[in-house]
Design a protein around this motif. Structure first.
Motif, mmCIF file in Angstrom:
data_model
loop_
_atom_site.group_PDB
_atom_site.id
_atom_site.type_symbol
_atom_site.label_atom_id
_atom_site.label_comp_id
_atom_site.label_asym_id
_atom_site.label_seq_id
_atom_site.Cartn_x
_atom_site.Cartn_y
_atom_site.Cartn_z
ATOM 1 N N ILE A 36 -7.158 1.916 -3.702
ATOM 2 C CA ILE A 36 -7.064 1.310 -5.033
ATOM 3 C C ILE A 36 -7.556 -0.136 -4.978
ATOM 4 O O ILE A 36 -7.135 -0.928 -4.142
ATOM 5 N N PHE A 37 -8.474 -0.477 -5.865
ATOM 6 C CA PHE A 37 -9.051 -1.823 -5.801
ATOM 7 C C PHE A 37 -9.239 -2.431 -7.193
ATOM 8 O O PHE A 37 -8.696 -3.492 -7.491
ATOM 9 N N ALA A 38 -9.973 -1.731 -8.032
ATOM 10 C CA ALA A 38 -10.346 -2.312 -9.324
ATOM 11 C C ALA A 38 -9.121 -2.698 -10.146
ATOM 12 O O ALA A 38 -9.090 -3.764 -10.769
ATOM 13 N N GLU A 39 -8.092 -1.862 -10.121
ATOM 14 C CA GLU A 39 -6.905 -2.123 -10.923
ATOM 15 C C GLU A 39 -6.246 -3.438 -10.513
ATOM 16 O O GLU A 39 -5.733 -4.182 -11.357
ATOM 17 N N ILE A 40 -6.245 -3.707 -9.191
ATOM 18 C CA ILE A 40 -5.632 -4.939 -8.703
ATOM 19 C C ILE A 40 -6.505 -6.141 -9.050
ATOM 20 O O ILE A 40 -6.038 -7.164 -9.541
ATOM 21 N N GLY A 46 1.062 -14.655 -5.169
ATOM 22 C CA GLY A 46 1.095 -14.641 -3.711
ATOM 23 C C GLY A 46 0.361 -13.401 -3.227
ATOM 24 O O GLY A 46 -0.764 -13.142 -3.631
ATOM 25 N N TYR A 47 1.060 -12.608 -2.423
ATOM 26 C CA TYR A 47 0.504 -11.337 -1.994
ATOM 27 C C TYR A 47 1.277 -10.177 -2.611
ATOM 28 O O TYR A 47 1.199 -9.055 -2.135
ATOM 29 N N ALA A 48 2.037 -10.478 -3.678
ATOM 30 C CA ALA A 48 2.995 -9.486 -4.182
ATOM 31 C C ALA A 48 2.346 -8.172 -4.597
ATOM 32 O O ALA A 48 3.004 -7.143 -4.609
ATOM 33 N N SER A 49 1.058 -8.190 -4.963
ATOM 34 C CA SER A 49 0.434 -6.924 -5.354
ATOM 35 C C SER A 49 -0.877 -6.707 -4.595
ATOM 36 O O SER A 49 -1.775 -6.052 -5.075
ATOM 37 N N THR A 50 -0.950 -7.277 -3.405
ATOM 38 C CA THR A 50 -2.138 -7.071 -2.569
ATOM 39 C C THR A 50 -1.926 -5.841 -1.702
ATOM 40 O O THR A 50 -0.904 -5.719 -1.035
ATOM 41 N N ASN A 51 -2.885 -4.921 -1.744
ATOM 42 C CA ASN A 51 -2.815 -3.808 -0.791
ATOM 43 C C ASN A 51 -3.860 -4.056 0.296
ATOM 44 O O ASN A 51 -4.573 -5.062 0.283
ATOM 45 N N ILE A 52 -3.935 -3.136 1.251
ATOM 46 C CA ILE A 52 -4.833 -3.359 2.389
ATOM 47 C C ILE A 52 -6.283 -3.499 1.914
ATOM 48 O O ILE A 52 -7.017 -4.387 2.356
ATOM 49 N N ALA A 53 -6.681 -2.619 1.014
ATOM 50 C CA ALA A 53 -8.064 -2.659 0.548
ATOM 51 C C ALA A 53 -8.375 -4.022 -0.059
ATOM 52 O O ALA A 53 -9.410 -4.631 0.222
ATOM 53 N N TYR A 54 -7.450 -4.511 -0.889
ATOM 54 C CA TYR A 54 -7.697 -5.777 -1.554
ATOM 55 C C TYR A 54 -7.646 -6.932 -0.551
ATOM 56 O O TYR A 54 -8.423 -7.888 -0.642
ATOM 57 N N LEU A 55 -6.779 -6.815 0.444
ATOM 58 C CA LEU A 55 -6.673 -7.858 1.461
ATOM 59 C C LEU A 55 -7.988 -7.983 2.240
ATOM 60 O O LEU A 55 -8.484 -9.083 2.491
ATOM 61 N N THR A 102 0.852 -1.199 0.000
ATOM 62 C CA THR A 102 0.000 0.000 0.000
ATOM 63 C C THR A 102 0.881 1.240 0.000
ATOM 64 O O THR A 102 0.669 2.166 -0.787
ATOM 65 N N LEU A 103 1.888 1.229 0.882
ATOM 66 C CA LEU A 103 2.765 2.398 0.973
ATOM 67 C C LEU A 103 3.545 2.588 -0.327
ATOM 68 O O LEU A 103 3.687 3.704 -0.825
ATOM 69 N N ALA A 104 4.026 1.481 -0.895
ATOM 70 C CA ALA A 104 4.787 1.586 -2.143
ATOM 71 C C ALA A 104 3.890 2.124 -3.262
ATOM 72 O O ALA A 104 4.307 2.967 -4.065
#
Lengths: 276, 334, 290
Positions: free
Chosen positions: C226-230, C239-248, C72-74
């Motif tokens: 950010i959600f839809a893009e992911i 894995g979780y390489a592109s999961t942010n908090i919202a998606y998690l 998320t921070l990145a």
């Protein structure tokens, strides 16, 4: 007074600006071009830029296979419906705060803004469960309600900043000229605020049209607007570039046109009046 | 027609007393000017009369009838705003017609009255323009036109000339005065400019911090200011004030003398104030010299255009004893 | 400045909006808070029980949380860096006189109007795709091995997509701010002997500082969610390489049906967003003079 730039400098600037502008626009352009190719040409290597057989068959096929028009209509109903309802609720509220402010007005405005900062995931679960139990999942009315609430703070803020620009003097003049509240709103305020109301409407239709959190999470096949419909193309087996492009072009074209008209208002609306 | 009486009228904004209870009578047909420094409450007072603000206490009577709780639209008053407050989306014609339309006048009557008002204000050629296409002076005229067509019992003016340039201001001042002569309607006019007040008013109301300092005809205020504030506010250039020993000589805490009532001499003069000339301002007909008087401070004196004093000259100032104003320790005239 | 009568009317007219927003904020948020203290799984209805802070313990100690927090921070930081720097540059450029200003402006802001799902799909398939994407074609054309962006640099790819979407926003706002800069001020600086560079540092940048802050804060609010893009490009993987908090949170609640754990995550997301929101509200509150 701004000075005239030297011709040579202007030409260099022109070249650089156009190059960057086209580069940024390129993905959109490429999507539009691809939508007119056949599927074979769409993935041909090397790709052809303009010299291909232009065809409209993708557009026909997208509509035929996926009932594109229904999703388009969902988008229209949801974005326009939520915006109109938002105006019905927002215009009186903004009017009140702009022309009869009390010492709480600023606090109320800031609080309204703070609801906008609530991350949607924070309320995803309860909203999902409430919708499930209330039979609102995958309905247009449910989405209209959610988008109304999501965008209401922006609607009120934008209207507020526009109304604030109408000098109170003029409304007072109307009162002195013998106008009671109804006449004041009908003959003086509304005509003067019309441009502001129109641009508020425009920006909110755009935001609602492109909203892609609630529309993805709360709809399935029936009420899905274009955002959700397009997302269904992401399944790996569906590599239909030309058709994807056609569907995308149709999904973004109307809003691209509206957006170009509303550039100026966009700044004000999205910064809550902090930058004009 | 057009009598306005304020009885114990007061106004508070969030516990701050802007206008303590005050009484004022405005006679029918009178041209009354509220004058005072900015923030003295003169505009608030006007807006109270207009009904644009609620009174916190007291009554407003218009033609003997209590109008304290009457909405502005029903008070039969017309107002000209500082910003003119024209309706930007309407043509000049529609702007002027608006009060008549609100009053439910017939189309013929509206046409007739708008034409008449436009003719008297030289606006006939501009009737189909929007306010945005007019100059400042023309906008001002439209605002006045809009006020006169409804034949109000009184006109209220809120600093109507402050957005105009100097030359235009003098013109409009005359036009408003002429308008008053021809209509004979009560006018209440707010300004911070004492020149406007002196030149236009039948009666001046000097306000300070929401309080009425003095009410009277222009020359009465000029000749007999009731206190230090009025003495300092009315008259241009400002009255000179002398405190301490210089004043004690006249048996007062403070004495005031207007620049035009100081005699300037280059000859030594017993009992006069001795000073050194600083800047001289030559206006042609008059010259004002700023004199630094030892033990008193800066004084301003009017001398004839011809008198030759220069920077650094020693001069002696003596007041005209008949036109000397004396004030006690509370600032009240003696 | 108003009369008692108009204040009454005002209160009446404002209440529908206030009540609706109050309902929207209070009801679901308190439900989330309540759920976050329950063992609550949609697959096991009727088994809900109060478990105190256990959900938070699990959520906050889950390695996935730290990875998501880092992502998320990145994501926020990367997009902000690209859009702010790019936005200042573009605003400077578009503020210069050149031929076709209006058209270029329109070209530059276009991405902002493209719905997130469309831009994600277009980038994913037509640019990043290792076989048919334009970048793959370009790599092959230059005799290099195509790079599978979404498999090997999923987060970077998403950052690029999102930055492309938000660059117009930053540009538009900074350009608007730049155009409000008094040209006399620039000329005065020029008379004082300031060259283009010092004018940029001492006049233009301070003038833009406020607009930049607004851009940063507003974008942060949106970028945190950010959600839809992911969802469309990587589904949070590999894995979780592109999961942010919202998606998690989404995955936990609606894919694993763990309402309790998801709610705890939702509350964490609200707290994070609030930290940003406080700064933003101060900024905007300052410009508000009722």
């Amino acid at each position: 007074m701004a000075r005239e730039a030297s011709p040579s400098r202007k030409i260099v600037t022109t070249a650089v600006a156009w190059a960057i502008g086209l580069a940024i626009f390129f993905p959109v352009l490429w999507t539009i071009l691809t939508s007119f190719k056949t599927e074979a040409e769409a993935i041909a290597s090397p790709p052809s830029f303009l010299l291909f057989d232009w065809t409209l068959e993708n557009y026909a096929e997208v509509q035929e296979r996926s009932n594109y028009l229904r999703h388009f209509w969902n988008s229209v109903v949801i974005s326009i419906g939520s915006t109109l309802l938002g105006l019905v609720v927002g215009v009186p509220a903004a009017w009140a705060m702009a022309f009869a402010p009390s010492k709480n007005t600023k606090g109320v405005l800031m609080w309204m803004l703070s609801t906008k900062m609530l991350p949607p995931v924070g309320v995803l679960v309860p909203i999902y469960l409430l919708f499930r139990d209330g039979g609102l999942l995958d309905t247009r009315i449910g989405l209209v309600m959610v988008l109304l609430l999501v965008n209401l703070p922006i609607i009120i803020w934008m209207l507020y900043t526009y109304f604030k620009e109408i000098p109170a003097d003029i409304l007072e003049a109307a009162r002195m000229d013998g106008a009671m509240l109804r006449a004041e709103i009908l003959y003086v305020l509304t005509p003067m605020a019309l441009p502001g109301i129109a641009s508020t409407m425009l920006l909110n239709v755009i935001l609602a049209w492109n909203e892609a959190f609630w529309t993805l999470n709360l709809t399935a096949a029936k009420a899905a607007p274009l955002t959700a419909f397009i997302a269904s193309y992401s399944s790996p087996e569906g590599l239909f570039y030309a058709k994807l492009s056609a569907a995308s072009t149709m999904a973004i074209a109307p809003i691209l046109v509206l957006g170009w008209f509303s550039q100026k208002q966009l700044v004000r609306g999205l910064t809550f009046g902090a930058v004009k | 027609m057009g009598r306005i009486a304020l009885k114990g009228l007061s106004k508070n904004f969030n516990d701050v007393e802007v206008i303590p209870p005050l009484d004022l009578e405005i006679a029918d047909g009178e041209f009354v000017v509220f004058v005072g420094p900015s923030g003295c409450g003169k505009s608030t007072l006007l807006r109270l009369i207009a009904g644009l603000e609620d009174a916190s206490g007291g009554n407003i009577e218009i033609d003997g009838q209590d109008a304290t709780n009457t909405p502005p639209a029903k008070r039969r008053l017309a107002m000209v705003f500082q910003s003119y407050a024209l309706y930007p989306h309407m043509t000049v014609r529609k702007n002027i017609a608006f009060p008549l339309k609100m009053a439910g006048a017939s189309r013929d009557e509206i046409d007739r009255k708008v034409q008449a008002a436009a003719a008297s204000l030289n606006l006939t050629d501009y009737l189909d323009r929007r306010p945005g296409q007019l100059s400042g002076g023309q906008r001002q005229r439209v605002a006045i036109g809009r006020a006169i067509v409804r034949e109000p019992v009184a006109f209220l003016f809120d600093e109507p000339l402050s957005n105009l340039d100097a030359a235009l201001r003098v013109n409009m001042r005359l036009e408003i005065s002429e308008l008053h002569q021809s209509l004979k309607t009560t006018m209440v006019y707010v300004t911070h400019d004492q020149v406007e007040a002196m030149t236009m008013a039948d009666k001046i109301v000097v306000l300070n911090a929401g309080r009425i300092e003095q009410v009277g005809a222009p020359l009465e205020l000029y000749r007999h200011p009731r206190n230090l504030f009025v003495a300092g506010f009315i008259g241009s250039p400002r009255m000179n004030f002398v405190n301490g020993a210089g004043a004690a000589a006249y048996g007062a805490q403070t004495v005031g003398v207007r620049p035009e009532h100081l005699r300037v001499s280059t000859q030594q003069d017993e009992g006069a104030w001795r000073g050194r000339v600083g800047v001289s301002e030559h206006l042609g007909s008059d010259t004002f010299v700023h004199v630094h008087v030892d033990g008193v401070g800066a004084m301003n004196a009017r001398i004839g255009g011809e008198m030759g004093v220069g920077y650094g000259d020693d001069v002696w100032l003596s007041p005209d004893p008949d036109k000397l104003h004396r004030f006690d320790a509370d600032g009240m005239a003696l | 400045m108003a009369t008692a009568h108009s204040r009454m009317t005002a209160r009446l007219m404002i209440s529908p909006a206030v009540i609706m927003l109050l309902g929207w904020m209070i009801v679901p948020l308190s439900m989330t808070l309540y759920f976050s203290f329950l063992r609550y799984n949609l697959l096991m209805p009727g088994m809900e029980e109060w478990i105190g802070f256990t959900n938070y313990e699990y959520f906050l100690t889950d390695p996935a949380f730290f990875e998501a927090l880092g992502n998320t921070l990145a994501l926020v930081g990367g997009v902000l860096a690209i859009t702010v720097i790019g936005g200042v540059g573009l605003a400077l450029l578009l503020d210069q006189p050149f031929f076709g200003q209006g058209v270029v402006r329109i070209l530059v802001i276009a991405p902002f109007f493209v719905m997130p799902t469309v831009s994600a799909l277009v980038w994913k398939n037509m640019f990043f795709h290792p076989v048919n994407g334009l970048f793959a074609h370009a790599a092959k054309g230059m005799g290099m091995q195509p790079f599978d962006f979404l498999a090997h640099a999923p987060l970077l790819s998403i950052i690029l997509i999102v930055a492309w979407q938000w660059l117009p926003f930053a540009t538009l706002i900074l350009l608007t701010a730049m155009q409000s800069l008094d040209s006399e001020q620039q000329e005065a600086a020029e008379m004082d002997g300031a060259g283009p560079l010092s004018r940029f540092i001492y006049i233009v940048m301070p003038h833009l500082a406020r607009a930049i802050t607004v851009v940063i804060l507003i974008q942060t609010i949106f970028l945190l969610s950010i959600f839809a893009e992911i969802l469309v490009t990587t589904n949070g993987g590999p894995g979780y390489a592109s999961t942010n908090i919202a998606y998690l949170v989404y995955a936990q609640s609606l894919l694993q049906f763990d309402v309790g754990g998801g709610s705890a995550g939702g509350i964490v997301a609200v707290v994070l967003a609030n930290i940003v929101a406080i700064f933003l509200m101060r900024m905007i509150g300052k410009s508000l003079e009722p």
